[in-house]
Design a protein around this motif. Structure first.
Motif, short mmCIF file in Angstrom:
data_model
loop_
_atom_site.label_atom_id
_atom_site.label_comp_id
_atom_site.label_asym_id
_atom_site.label_seq_id
_atom_site.Cartn_x
_atom_site.Cartn_y
_atom_site.Cartn_z
N CYS A 65 7.71 6.12 -2.89
CA CYS A 65 8.02 5.54 -3.01
C CYS A 65 6.59 4.21 -3.12
O CYS A 65 5.86 4.52 -2.42
CB CYS A 65 9.27 4.28 -2.80
SG CYS A 65 9.04 4.08 -0.78
N VAL A 66 7.75 2.99 -3.78
CA VAL A 66 6.65 1.83 -3.59
C VAL A 66 7.08 1.14 -2.40
O VAL A 66 8.01 0.77 -2.47
CB VAL A 66 6.29 1.37 -4.75
CG1 VAL A 66 5.67 -0.64 -4.98
CG2 VAL A 66 6.14 2.16 -6.33
N LYS A 67 5.99 0.38 -1.32
CA LYS A 67 6.04 -0.04 -0.42
C LYS A 67 5.16 -1.80 -0.28
O LYS A 67 3.91 -1.61 -1.21
CB LYS A 67 6.38 0.18 0.62
CG LYS A 67 7.07 1.36 1.05
CD LYS A 67 7.02 2.02 2.42
CE LYS A 67 7.56 2.16 3.31
NZ LYS A 67 7.96 2.15 4.97
N GLU A 68 5.43 -2.76 -0.10
CA GLU A 68 4.92 -3.53 0.35
C GLU A 68 4.37 -4.03 1.25
O GLU A 68 5.05 -3.83 2.40
CB GLU A 68 5.86 -5.08 0.20
CG GLU A 68 5.38 -6.20 -0.09
CD GLU A 68 6.08 -7.59 -0.75
OE1 GLU A 68 6.10 -8.69 0.40
OE2 GLU A 68 7.07 -7.45 -0.79
N TYR A 69 2.94 -4.80 1.83
CA TYR A 69 2.17 -4.56 2.82
C TYR A 69 1.25 -5.35 2.37
O TYR A 69 1.06 -6.28 1.22
CB TYR A 69 1.11 -3.48 2.43
CG TYR A 69 1.81 -2.57 2.88
CD1 TYR A 69 2.11 -1.36 4.06
CD2 TYR A 69 2.31 -1.66 1.91
CE1 TYR A 69 2.42 -0.24 4.33
CE2 TYR A 69 2.69 0.31 2.18
CZ TYR A 69 2.56 0.14 3.27
OH TYR A 69 3.69 1.64 3.72
N GLY A 70 1.37 -6.34 3.62
CA GLY A 70 0.08 -7.65 4.16
C GLY A 70 -1.46 -7.06 3.50
O GLY A 70 -1.46 -6.35 3.94
#
Length: 77
Positions: A65-70
């Motif tokens: 899946c696509v995840k959000e990261y800083g």
């Protein structure tokens, strides 16, 4: 003549404010490999040291899946 050429070339050589761009292979969560699929963030301030962190959406194969990261959570592969 050379000064004019340098001016012309320097106009086109601009770096992106993002550390990572679309398609970059990265390491997230210490050991998982992913690919940057989207990046966004704030506009650079007057000095590079004052800029805020950008956010990235990364497709991580292990999670499928696509995840959000800083920006600080991602390392280049």
């Amino acid at each position: 003549m050379n000064k004019q050429r340098e001016k012309k070339q320097s106009r086109f050589v601009k770096s992106t404010p993002y550390k990572f761009t679309f398609g970059d292979v990265v390491v997230v969560d210490g050991e998982n490999i992913g690919v940057v699929v989207n990046c966004w963030g704030t506009i650079l301030k007057a000095q590079e040291s004052e800029r805020e962190e950008h956010n990235y959406e990364v497709y991580v194969r292990m999670y499928n899946c696509v995840k959000e990261y800083g920006e600080s959570e991602i390392e280049r592969y």
